[in-house]
Scaffold this active site. Structure first.
Site, PDB file in Angstrom:
ATOM      1  N   ASP A  69      -5.992   5.600   2.136  1.00 50.93           N
ATOM      2  CA  ASP A  69      -6.186   4.186   1.833  1.00 50.93           C
ATOM      3  C   ASP A  69      -7.592   3.732   2.221  1.00 50.93           C
ATOM      4  O   ASP A  69      -8.175   4.233   3.178  1.00 50.93           O
ATOM      5  CB  ASP A  69      -5.147   3.380   2.622  1.00 50.93           C
ATOM      6  CG  ASP A  69      -4.944   1.993   2.071  1.00 50.93           C
ATOM      7  OD1 ASP A  69      -5.832   1.148   2.285  1.00 50.93           O
ATOM      8  OD2 ASP A  69      -3.910   1.753   1.425  1.00 50.93           O
TER       9      ASP A  69
ATOM     10  N   HIS B 263       0.833  -1.206   0.000  1.00 50.23           N
ATOM     11  CA  HIS B 263       0.000   0.000   0.000  1.00 50.23           C
ATOM     12  C   HIS B 263       0.869   1.258   0.000  1.00 50.23           C
ATOM     13  O   HIS B 263       0.525   2.256  -0.625  1.00 50.23           O
ATOM     14  CB  HIS B 263      -0.924   0.004   1.227  1.00 50.23           C
ATOM     15  CG  HIS B 263      -1.946  -1.091   1.198  1.00 50.23           C
ATOM     16  ND1 HIS B 263      -3.300  -0.839   1.096  1.00 50.23           N
ATOM     17  CD2 HIS B 263      -1.823  -2.441   1.244  1.00 50.23           C
ATOM     18  CE1 HIS B 263      -3.963  -1.999   1.091  1.00 50.23           C
ATOM     19  NE2 HIS B 263      -3.080  -2.975   1.181  1.00 50.23           N
TER      20      HIS B 263
END
EC number: 2.4.1.-
Length: 484
Positions: free
Chosen positions: A129, A18
């Site tokens: 995110d 990520h």
């Protein structure tokens, strides 16, 4: 141009898969004139600092930096140092998923700090995110648009959406019975096992509900993909799922030059120049590269099957073994390697224990195929490099990405995985050997190679001036400017 400079905050979930694409995204927007700030915790800041400093040395006029948020692990009931997925992956206990959930829910501790920083800096946007659903409310409270970053393909997002809406898995005999996902362009056949459906009554299922709700009320979605790759699904996603979506990838292509490509993640466990020299000695298209992502540790029995399969295929190979340090030794004492394996394959094969400079390797002309777990970062890096792939999905949304590679794009060869890796079913050496042979020299290899090469060229064109991803970055920045 008298416009005020756009300032974007990037808030990645604390896991390499990520952090790396959001670091790439921060660099991309900095190159386009925005000020980029990455938000993370102390341990993760150390991982991001080196590539950011290197980027600033090369681009002294561009603005990019880090804001550290406090994350007191012990106070939150987590083990000391538990600031990212790496720690959890190395946690040798049966309740590691419980630790992951606790870690996931503990990230909300940063909400107050995030709000204070947004209040102080008044950024143009927050790109957070998907694992931070609470960030939408934080941004909304202060009047800042929140963008969601999922880190996967439009195709996978569309599949997940239609699975949730139509629940086709409820209408078949068993979790291994194939069915077509209704309502999507093309016939996408999958099983419940592969779709990795979350029980909505569990804590994790309830969390995913929060993720979906926060996306619905967010400003939009930034997608690490390019329109031409999955146009039907990009259109479907914009029409039915997200209000606004900008396709701005492949983000890995925002890295230029050997040093930048090599320095994206952790320090590589091999000297980059040594690796390139080894590849230079090989015939173009003759090497198969195997890597299963930063979060996948395979059991010794499976590694042994891979080793026998590779040796049986007769192909040159680079094999990245990403197991925990206490599981992987060095030399011939390793019980996951056949006796004498490295000696017999000297010059033919290279094993990298730990982290590899993946984009650098994939871009080399000697690489002819990529054996991948179908995590989206790796999948898109393989596509951008113009490579055919052997697909070996293991969890998350990876079976969806496999369908994209094998059925939609037709550049993938399925190794034979039919269910999540955690269920313990091994892929045999014969399956590995067959898939590796097929991707490099099988009957349809040339056709597959040409299609993959064409997609690689399309990926590069998308990020160049006038390309679809380049233009979507423009449209997004214009939209932010229009809000001022």
């Amino acid at each position: 141009m008298n416009r005020e400079q756009i300032h974007i905050l990037f808030f990645p979930f604390m896991a390499h898969g990520h952090m790396i694409p959001l670091l790439d995204m921060a660099k991309l927007f900095a190159r386009r004139g925005a000020k980029s700030t990455l938000l993370t915790t102390p341990i993760n800041a150390k991982i991001l600092e080196k590539p950011i400093e290197a980027f600033k040395v090369q681009n002294p006029d561009l603005e990019i930096g880090i804001k550290i948020l406090n994350f007191p692990c012990v106070e939150l009931g987590l083990p000391e140092g538990c600031e990212n997925r790496d720690f959890i992956n190395s946690y040798q206990k049966s309740d590691s998923f419980d630790l992951f959930l606790k870690f996931l829910f503990s990230t909300k501790y940063m909400k107050q700090q995030l709000e204070s920083f947004i209040e102080t800096t008044k950024p143009s946007a927050l790109v957070a995110d998907m694992f931070f659903p609470w960030a939408t409310e934080s941004a909304e409270k202060i009047g800042v648009p929140r963008l969601v970053f999922h880190g996967t393909s439009s195709f996978a997002l569309c599949c997940s959406y239609n699975m949730r809406i139509h629940k086709p898995h409820k209408k078949v005999a068993s979790s291994s019975t194939p069915f077509v996902i209704p309502g999507l362009p093309g016939d996408i056949v999958i099983t419940e096992d592969q779709a990795n459906v979350t029980n909505e009554e569990t804590p994790f299922g309830k969390f995913w509900k929060e993720v979906r709700e926060s996306e619905t009320s967010s400003f939009g979605v930034l997608v690490n993909s390019f329109y031409e790759l999955e146009s039907s699904y990009a259109d479907f996603y914009r029409s039915f799922v997200a209000k606004k979506a900008w396709h701005i990838g492949p983000l890995s292509l925002s890295n230029r030059g050997i040093a930048e490509k090599a320095g994206r993640g952790k320090k590589a466990n091999i000297d980059e120049q040594e690796c390139l020299k080894w590849l230079d000695s090989k015939t173009p298209g003759s090497v198969v590269y195997l890597s299963f992502g930063s979060g996948t540790g395979l059991p010794n029995e499976q590694l042994l099957e891979i080793a026998f399969g590779l040796e049986g295929s007769g192909q040159n190979f680079i094999w990245v073994v990403s197991k925990n340090e206490n599981q992987v030794g060095t030399g011939e004492n390793e019980d996951w390697l056949p006796k004498g394996f490295e000696e017999r394959n000297k010059g033919k094969g290279l094993i990298i224990r730990g982290w590899a400079p993946q984009v650098l390797i994939l871009d080399h002309k000697a690489i002819g195929g990529f054996v991948t777990h179908c995590g989206w970062n790796s999948t898109l890096e393989g596509i951008a490099a113009g490579l055919p792939m052997v697909t070996w999905p293991m969890g998350a949304e990876q079976f969806y990405n496999e369908k994209l590679l094998t059925k939609v794009l037709r550049i993938g060869v399925n190794v034979g995985a039919t269910e999540l890796v955690k269920k313990g079913k091994l892929i045999s050496r014969a399956q590995v050997e067959k898939a590796v042979r097929e991707v490099i020299g099988g009957e349809k290899a040339e056709e597959r190679r040409l299609r993959a090469k064409e997609l690689g060229e399309m990926a590069k064109a998308a990020v160049e001036e006038g390309g679809s991803s380049y233009n979507d970055v423009n449209k997004f920045m214009e939209e932010l400017n229009g809000r001022k």
